[in-house]
Design an enzyme around this catalytic site. Structure first.
Site, PDB file in Angstrom:
ATOM      1  N   ARG A   1      69.796  66.165  30.594  1.00  0.00           N
ATOM      2  CA  ARG A   1      70.715  66.165  29.466  1.00  0.00           C
ATOM      3  C   ARG A   1      70.052  65.523  28.244  1.00  0.00           C
ATOM      4  O   ARG A   1      69.376  64.501  28.351  1.00  0.00           O
ATOM      5  CB  ARG A   1      71.971  65.363  29.819  1.00  0.00           C
ATOM      6  CG  ARG A   1      72.960  65.224  28.694  1.00  0.00           C
ATOM      7  CD  ARG A   1      74.188  64.474  29.135  1.00  0.00           C
ATOM      8  NE  ARG A   1      73.933  63.065  29.396  1.00  0.00           N
ATOM      9  CZ  ARG A   1      73.940  62.118  28.446  1.00  0.00           C
ATOM     10  NH1 ARG A   1      74.166  62.423  27.198  1.00  0.00           N
ATOM     11  NH2 ARG A   1      73.699  60.865  28.771  1.00  0.00           N
TER      12      ARG A   1
ATOM     13  N   LEU B   1      72.028  49.239  29.646  1.00  0.00           N
ATOM     14  CA  LEU B   1      71.440  50.240  28.755  1.00  0.00           C
ATOM     15  C   LEU B   1      70.918  49.660  27.443  1.00  0.00           C
ATOM     16  O   LEU B   1      71.553  48.823  26.822  1.00  0.00           O
ATOM     17  CB  LEU B   1      72.498  51.297  28.447  1.00  0.00           C
ATOM     18  CG  LEU B   1      71.976  52.538  27.718  1.00  0.00           C
ATOM     19  CD1 LEU B   1      71.016  53.304  28.614  1.00  0.00           C
ATOM     20  CD2 LEU B   1      73.123  53.422  27.293  1.00  0.00           C
TER      21      LEU B   1
ATOM     22  N   PHE C   1      67.582  62.113  17.343  1.00  0.00           N
ATOM     23  CA  PHE C   1      67.657  61.710  18.743  1.00  0.00           C
ATOM     24  C   PHE C   1      66.685  62.544  19.543  1.00  0.00           C
ATOM     25  O   PHE C   1      66.310  63.642  19.129  1.00  0.00           O
ATOM     26  CB  PHE C   1      69.085  61.907  19.260  1.00  0.00           C
ATOM     27  CG  PHE C   1      69.664  60.682  19.906  1.00  0.00           C
ATOM     28  CD1 PHE C   1      69.798  59.507  19.187  1.00  0.00           C
ATOM     29  CD2 PHE C   1      70.098  60.702  21.224  1.00  0.00           C
ATOM     30  CE1 PHE C   1      70.354  58.376  19.774  1.00  0.00           C
ATOM     31  CE2 PHE C   1      70.657  59.572  21.818  1.00  0.00           C
ATOM     32  CZ  PHE C   1      70.782  58.423  21.090  1.00  0.00           C
TER      33      PHE C   1
ATOM     34  N   GLU D   1      69.171  54.804  23.162  1.00  0.00           N
ATOM     35  CA  GLU D   1      68.096  55.635  22.642  1.00  0.00           C
ATOM     36  C   GLU D   1      68.006  55.531  21.125  1.00  0.00           C
ATOM     37  O   GLU D   1      66.973  55.815  20.522  1.00  0.00           O
ATOM     38  CB  GLU D   1      68.341  57.096  23.058  1.00  0.00           C
ATOM     39  CG  GLU D   1      67.248  58.039  22.646  1.00  0.00           C
ATOM     40  CD  GLU D   1      67.316  59.375  23.383  1.00  0.00           C
ATOM     41  OE1 GLU D   1      67.866  59.411  24.484  1.00  0.00           O
ATOM     42  OE2 GLU D   1      66.797  60.362  22.843  1.00  0.00           O
TER      43      GLU D   1
ATOM     44  N   GLN E   1      69.843  61.721  35.687  1.00  0.00           N
ATOM     45  CA  GLN E   1      69.088  61.225  34.546  1.00  0.00           C
ATOM     46  C   GLN E   1      68.864  59.729  34.671  1.00  0.00           C
ATOM     47  O   GLN E   1      69.814  58.953  34.734  1.00  0.00           O
ATOM     48  CB  GLN E   1      69.846  61.508  33.252  1.00  0.00           C
ATOM     49  CG  GLN E   1      69.076  61.040  32.034  1.00  0.00           C
ATOM     50  CD  GLN E   1      69.635  61.652  30.767  1.00  0.00           C
ATOM     51  OE1 GLN E   1      70.618  61.179  30.222  1.00  0.00           O
ATOM     52  NE2 GLN E   1      69.009  62.705  30.297  1.00  0.00           N
TER      53      GLN E   1
ATOM     54  N   HIS F   1      71.490  56.691  34.836  1.00  0.00           N
ATOM     55  CA  HIS F   1      72.341  56.770  33.658  1.00  0.00           C
ATOM     56  C   HIS F   1      73.376  57.892  33.721  1.00  0.00           C
ATOM     57  O   HIS F   1      74.507  57.706  33.302  1.00  0.00           O
ATOM     58  CB  HIS F   1      71.444  56.988  32.434  1.00  0.00           C
ATOM     59  CG  HIS F   1      72.163  56.971  31.133  1.00  0.00           C
ATOM     60  ND1 HIS F   1      72.947  55.919  30.742  1.00  0.00           N
ATOM     61  CD2 HIS F   1      72.211  57.866  30.113  1.00  0.00           C
ATOM     62  CE1 HIS F   1      73.454  56.169  29.537  1.00  0.00           C
ATOM     63  NE2 HIS F   1      73.043  57.342  29.142  1.00  0.00           N
TER      64      HIS F   1
ATOM     65  N   HIS G   1      67.783  56.905  32.552  1.00  0.00           N
ATOM     66  CA  HIS G   1      67.555  56.591  31.138  1.00  0.00           C
ATOM     67  C   HIS G   1      66.289  55.761  31.065  1.00  0.00           C
ATOM     68  O   HIS G   1      66.116  54.822  31.830  1.00  0.00           O
ATOM     69  CB  HIS G   1      68.761  55.819  30.586  1.00  0.00           C
ATOM     70  CG  HIS G   1      68.807  55.774  29.097  1.00  0.00           C
ATOM     71  ND1 HIS G   1      67.916  55.028  28.373  1.00  0.00           N
ATOM     72  CD2 HIS G   1      69.610  56.377  28.193  1.00  0.00           C
ATOM     73  CE1 HIS G   1      68.192  55.182  27.072  1.00  0.00           C
ATOM     74  NE2 HIS G   1      69.218  56.000  26.949  1.00  0.00           N
TER      75      HIS G   1
ATOM     76  N   ARG H   1      64.433  62.511  27.777  1.00  0.00           N
ATOM     77  CA  ARG H   1      64.590  61.282  28.547  1.00  0.00           C
ATOM     78  C   ARG H   1      63.805  61.293  29.858  1.00  0.00           C
ATOM     79  O   ARG H   1      63.253  60.272  30.261  1.00  0.00           O
ATOM     80  CB  ARG H   1      66.076  61.049  28.833  1.00  0.00           C
ATOM     81  CG  ARG H   1      66.828  60.624  27.596  1.00  0.00           C
ATOM     82  CD  ARG H   1      68.301  60.412  27.864  1.00  0.00           C
ATOM     83  NE  ARG H   1      68.923  59.829  26.690  1.00  0.00           N
ATOM     84  CZ  ARG H   1      70.230  59.638  26.568  1.00  0.00           C
ATOM     85  NH1 ARG H   1      71.050  59.973  27.551  1.00  0.00           N
ATOM     86  NH2 ARG H   1      70.730  59.096  25.478  1.00  0.00           N
TER      87      ARG H   1
END
Lengths: 263, 256, 577
Positions: free
Chosen positions: C383, C249, C120, C252, C233, C348, C235, C283
């Site tokens: 994050r 969404l 990730f 990821e 954040q 997000h 996304h 991100r």
């Protein structure tokens, strides 16, 4: 990409308005945008025409299972049902789920489902497990994972004729909880023999496998073939099969213990 | 629990707009016709083998050939001695159960369509439907019949010991493939072969059974299609043999 | 008038991952525990978490350890994280993951039958425990079943409109049941706020409709401090088309599994912005890159970037990303195994939140605890994907234990009558008052203000404008009134208080963003594009001076000497590369 997506246009929705005592379908006409889903239309009506229209929704992404309703007579997630997939030349009916008591408009009281869930003993590890990390094979994971995709929209419960027509909520847990029982009974490390619950309290014998639950499942879970029928066969093993009875001293299965009476 | 439904709950009540009644009507028609045909053939109990020209094409309705094997004089309707197995398998089959509960018993006629209001619905908990739980035993018997059908089919390709291909034996081959596809896609079989296990990876035997379960699962995924196709092929195969053996026409074939 | 009332040792607001975990922990610690959720149980925004749960189990890559996870988290957060929280999270996440499995959660496996882990963005090693692309659902369902068998009283579809204090201490709360409109009050010796974020202040968001910042606003009103609220954040990959699903969404994991980003010219543009990590950069970087490509005229027909997995085996895509496959096929008519997706940034996650003690989740207000997205500090300025599911388990448990320990020290608490009357008066005003403001309209206005002035890129002019527009809403908020006076399941009534909460949150964000004159993580200023040395060492902490009047205070980052070596080592190695 899908540049060919149908343009919007004017559509009419017939939405059921009312409460437990009375109600009727009410017509609303609105301009739609390309790609709009039924929930978009309902929320637009709520915003601009009927601010007191009650509708339950959360994620609008087909992941939480809140916006279940009956669209043109069939249980659907409103957030996953595109207007341009419904016949364009007639109004769209939107009604609450019939298997549950109505609270207001499209919102129903689904609390019965939560009561049923409480009766199911959660995962309980077998007593003979070795120390250390749980070891589970991907093949077993794949089978359980299908059942655990359930988003609890309760549309299978809604369409199940045992609940919907026969109103046997006190005798039958419904497809959603057959799926839950299957995911537990098939867990390689679960230590509870759930057959008695499946056969007696959950009432699996009432299911006549007419498969409507499978037809409406938005997650594509093969409820009947992969959960209910295998559980029925497990009940046959434990209760009906005369040959297996000869070969087995009792009905307990390896690693699985009958639940304690208090549970 | 108290509930007020949005609209009246008479039989057939629904807000569906599609032609939901087409399927039950079609199923009632097809199953009734097949039932009538089966009864006629059982009562008739003759014209079930083509033996002209050194052939031996046995009808799947009359296999195994019990009068031949046990040398008893055939009587009407001796075919019931065989047919209880495949017909029993079909009438307790999970797919057929779905179709007759829906189409004949209207419980429910179709999804989200109101069914017959019953005083007491008991599903499969009371006689006679509780007997559907014995499906696996009909499967065992029907699987044995399928073995005989394969033997018949192989024998059907030989004329006085010489290999030959004809319309009749090709029909039999297609039929036995379809019947196998139906029989071995059975939900009970899928359970017995591996589905009853809770750990697919705990021993070499378990791994083998898991592979078998996956294969049966593929067949089982199309159980409905196999059920319909094989019902038609078995009926047509019998009809063909009936017509040929009663002298309506000859079975075209070529012996090598 | 007597209203429904319940007494608890510990009351948890919010039934997402952190709320459930807190409630379970409190009940296990022997506290009489209640759980209040605004929606039905199991519908919380956590179900939408897709990618996985970051925990340095080392099942896939044995080199992984908590130190590396800590360093990744700090680097991802641009070193503004609360060091202690990042440490606790990295150390405890593996145990929390195993514990979930012991409660019946089912995760994907490695060939040797352990929990599998996937790559990730921002994580050095393959670290995310997952099941397909529905890890959040698995976690919620597992904890939901754990909670209903843990002797916890659960109040579904219950809206809390006010925390009630007795002197300095929070002793309970007040609200109403949505189905009936009947009022309800709770007294609690300790109260845990686990209400998640506030994505609904933006029009384009991946957040559920419940995410209206209720906990931030209620805690603010009760006197708590909030931290890092300017960091939001975005996304990088939300759907951009069709309009109804814009913001939805796209996990990821699509990039984790090998998805490639291209602009309209077919260029793999991440080569320009982060050649080392490419699509798996953090991100904030990917989101800004896509935004920049679109702004400079290289966007797709619907104003995004192409995200492509069609070069991967189609069966693999359907197995590893099943809900993405369905989502695009159903909603956009796109088969992602054959065609690229169009994606763009979507709001997000809120890095900021209620300021808490790292070990116990306690706020500066006695009796008030916070956890999960509702709390701040763990994630710093940005994050990492997968850290939120770990966060809510680690700190959910800690807050539950902390609250239970606090509650055990007290005998009984009571709700002061005048506080209760005031709370009743507020909800009644929204229903029967003389106000004229429509909550649906004001929500739309607020979303426009935030999108225009305090979105992904910010500057002084835009922020000043946004703040003055928000301030002009302050007086209008008091005139909010539900268009219908019905008690039962009244959406307009519900939205009145939510809009008020969102206004409070929006003001914190905009004011914090104006104060932070630099660009860092989830805060990008067009007029201050570089890092500032001063702001590298300071979080902005905000608390109420009464009403919407806020005190913003730059406060030094919470550090720990024993972790300095790890942090310095990471800074050095980043400089070197």
């Amino acid at each position: 990409m899908s540049e060919t997506m149908a343009a919007g246009g004017t559509r009419t929705l017939q939405i059921w308005r009312g409460d437990l005592t009375s109600g009727q379908l009410v017509d609303y006409t609105l301009e739609t945008e390309p790609g709009m889903v039924v929930l978009d239309a309902v929320l637009e009506i709520q915003r601009s025409q009927a601010p007191d229209l009650a509708v339950r929704w959360n994620c609008k992404a087909a992941k939480c299972g809140s916006c279940s309703a009956e669209v043109n007579g069939k249980p659907r997630l409103m957030c996953k049902t595109r207007l341009d997939h419904l016949p364009a030349d007639e109004p769209i009916t939107v009604e609450p789920m019939r298997a549950f008591p109505i609270i207001q408009d499209l919102v129903t009281d689904v609390s019965w489902n939560y009561e049923v869930n409480k009766k199911i003993i959660p995962f309980t590890p077998r007593e003979d497990l070795p120390e250390g990390d749980y070891l589970i094979d991907q093949a077993d994971t794949d089978r359980m994972s299908e059942f655990r995709k359930c988003i609890e929209c309760f549309m299978c419960q809604d369409v199940c004729h045992i609940l919907r027509d026969q109103r046997m909520h006190n005798k039958y847990y419904g497809p959603r909880f057959m799926v839950r029982l299957a995911s537990l009974d098939m867990h390689p490390l679960d230590g509870i023999d759930r057959i008695d619950q499946i056969a007696d309290e959950a009432g699996i014998g009432l299911c006549n496998i007419t498969k409507c639950c499978t037809e409406v499942c938005p997650e594509g879970i093969h409820i009947t073939d992969n959960a209910i029928i295998p559980l029925k066969e497990r009940v046959v093993d434990a209760r009906h099969d005369p040959i297996l009875k000869i070969f087995k001293r009792n009905n307990t299965r390896p690693g699985k213990k009958k639940p304690e009476a208090s549970a | 629990m108290t509930t007020v439904a949005p609209s009246p709950r008479r039989l057939g009540a629904t807000m569906r707009r599609d032609k939901w009644w087409v399927q039950p009507v079609a199923i009632v028609t097809a199953l009734t016709l097949f039932g009538i045909y089966s009864i006629v053939r059982i009562v008739l109990s003759k014209y079930y083998a083509i033996t002209a020209g050194g052939a031996h094409l046995q009808s799947p309705f009359f296999s195994p050939d019990l009068p031949g094997i046990f040398s008893f004089k055939e009587f009407r309707p001796w075919a019931v001695l065989v047919l209880w197995a495949p017909l029993g398998m079909r009438s307790t089959c999970y797919y057929y159960r779905k179709s007759y509960y829906r189409s004949f018993f209207l419980a429910p006629p179709s999804c989200a369509v109101a069914g017959v209001a019953r005083r007491k619905y008991t599903g499969e908990t009371r006689f006679p439907f509780v007997l559907n739980n014995l499906h696996r035993f009909f499967f065992y018997a029907a699987a044995l019949v399928v073995v005989f059908l394969w033997i018949d089919t192989v024998r059907g390709f030989f004329y006085h010991g010489d290999f030959g291909i004809g319309l009749g034996n090709v029909i039999m081959l297609v039929n036995v493939v379809c019947l196998s596809g139906f029989t071995f896609g059975c939900n009970s079989w899928r359970h017995i072969i591996g589905g009853k296990m809770n750990c697919f990876d705990c021993s070499a035997v378990a791994r083998t059974r898991h592979k078998a379960w996956q294969k049966v699962s593929i067949l089982n995924g199309k159980h409905m299609q196999w059920a319909w196709i094989s019902m038609f092929t078995v009926g047509l195969t019998d009809l063909y043999i009936w017509l040929v053996s009663s002298g309506a026409f000859h079975d075209p074939h070529h012996v090598f | 008038m007597a209203i429904e009332h319940h007494d608890f040792d510990v009351l948890v607001l919010g039934s997402g991952g952190s709320g459930l975990r807190a409630a379970v922990a409190a009940a296990e610690a022997g506290a009489k525990t209640g759980l209040v959720c605004k929606s039905l149980l199991g519908k919380a925004h956590t179900v939408m978490a897709e990618g996985g749960l970051a925990a340095s189990l080392g099942n896939v890559d044995p080199r992984d350890n908590w130190e590396t996870h800590f360093q990744d988290t700090m680097f991802g957060g641009k070193y503004l994280n609360n060091w202690r929280m990042a440490e606790l999270h990295a150390k405890e996440a593996p145990d929390r993951a195993r514990e979930l499995e012991h409660w019946g959660a089912v995760f994907d496996r490695t060939p040797d039958r352990k929990m599998s882990q996937r790559a990730f963005g921002g994580h050095t090693y393959k670290r995310l425990v997952h099941i397909g692309d529905r890890t959040g659902l698995e976690m919620i369902r597992t904890m939901q079943d754990k909670a209903v068998h843990s002797d916890i009283d659960i109040f579904m579809e219950t809206t809390i409109t006010r925390l009630i204090k007795d002197g300095d201490r929070v002793v309970g709360c007040f609200g109403y049941r949505r189905a009936s409109g009947e009022q309800i009050s709770f007294s609690s010796k300790a109260l845990v706020v686990a209400t998640g974020g506030s994505g609904r202040i933006y029009k384009i968001t991946s957040n559920s409709q419940d995410c209206t910042g209720d906990g931030y606003a209620l805690a603010y009103e009760a006197g708590a401090e909030l931290v890092d609220m300017e960091f939001i954040q975005f996304h990088p990959t939300g759907m951009v088309y069709p309009p109804g699903v814009a913001g939805l969404l796209v996990t990821e994991a699509v990039r984790g599994e090998g998805g490639i980003l291209r602009n309209a010219l077919g260029e793999r543009f991440m080569e320009k912005y982060d050649p080392k990590r490419m699509e798996l950069s953090t991100r904030d970087v990917v989101a800004r890159s896509i935004y920049t490509e679109v702004k400079e005229g290289r966007g797709t027909p619907h104003g995004g970037a192409y995200l492509d997995v069609s070069h991967l085996d189609s069966d693999y895509v359907r197995r590893k990303l099943p809900s993405m496959y369905d989502q695009f096929l159903e909603l956009a008519g796109v088969d992602i195994t054959k065609e690229p997706m169009q994606v763009g940034p979507t709001c997000h996650y809120f890095m900021g939140g209620i300021k808490v003690d790292p070990d116990t989740g306690e706020t500066r207000v006695p009796g008030l605890y916070a956890t999960g997205e509702a709390s701040g500090g763990m994630n710093g300025a940005n994050r990492l994907g997968g850290n939120s599911l770990g966060d809510l388990l680690v700190f959910g448990r800690r807050a539950g234990i902390g609250a239970a320990a606090d509650a055990n020290k007290l005998s009984a608490v009571a709700l002061p009558a005048e506080e209760l009357t005031a709370a009743q008066g507020e909800v009644d005003t929204y229903l029967n008052g003389s106000g004229t403001e429509n909550p649906f309209q004001m929500h739309k206005d607020l979303q426009k203000i935030m999108g225009d002035g305090a979105g992904i890129f910010r500057d002084k002019e835009g922020l000043t404008e946004a703040i003055s527009l928000l301030e002009s809403l302050e007086s209008r908020v008091d005139k909010l009134k539900s268009p219908s006076p019905r008690l039962e399941y009244n959406p307009g009534w519900q939205l009145c208080r939510e809009v008020k909460n969102m206004l409070t949150v929006s003001l914190m964000i905009a004011r914090g963003a104006l104060m932070r004159e630099e660009s860092r993580g989830g805060h990008s200023r067009l007029d201050f594009t570089a890092y500032s040395d001063y702001w590298a060492e300071n979080n902005i902490v905000v608390h109420s001076k009464g009403g919407y009047d806020m005190q913003l205070t730059p406060t030094p980052v919470f550090k720990r000497d024993e972790l300095s070596e790890l942090v310095e080592a990471r800074k050095e190695s980043e400089k070197a590369s």
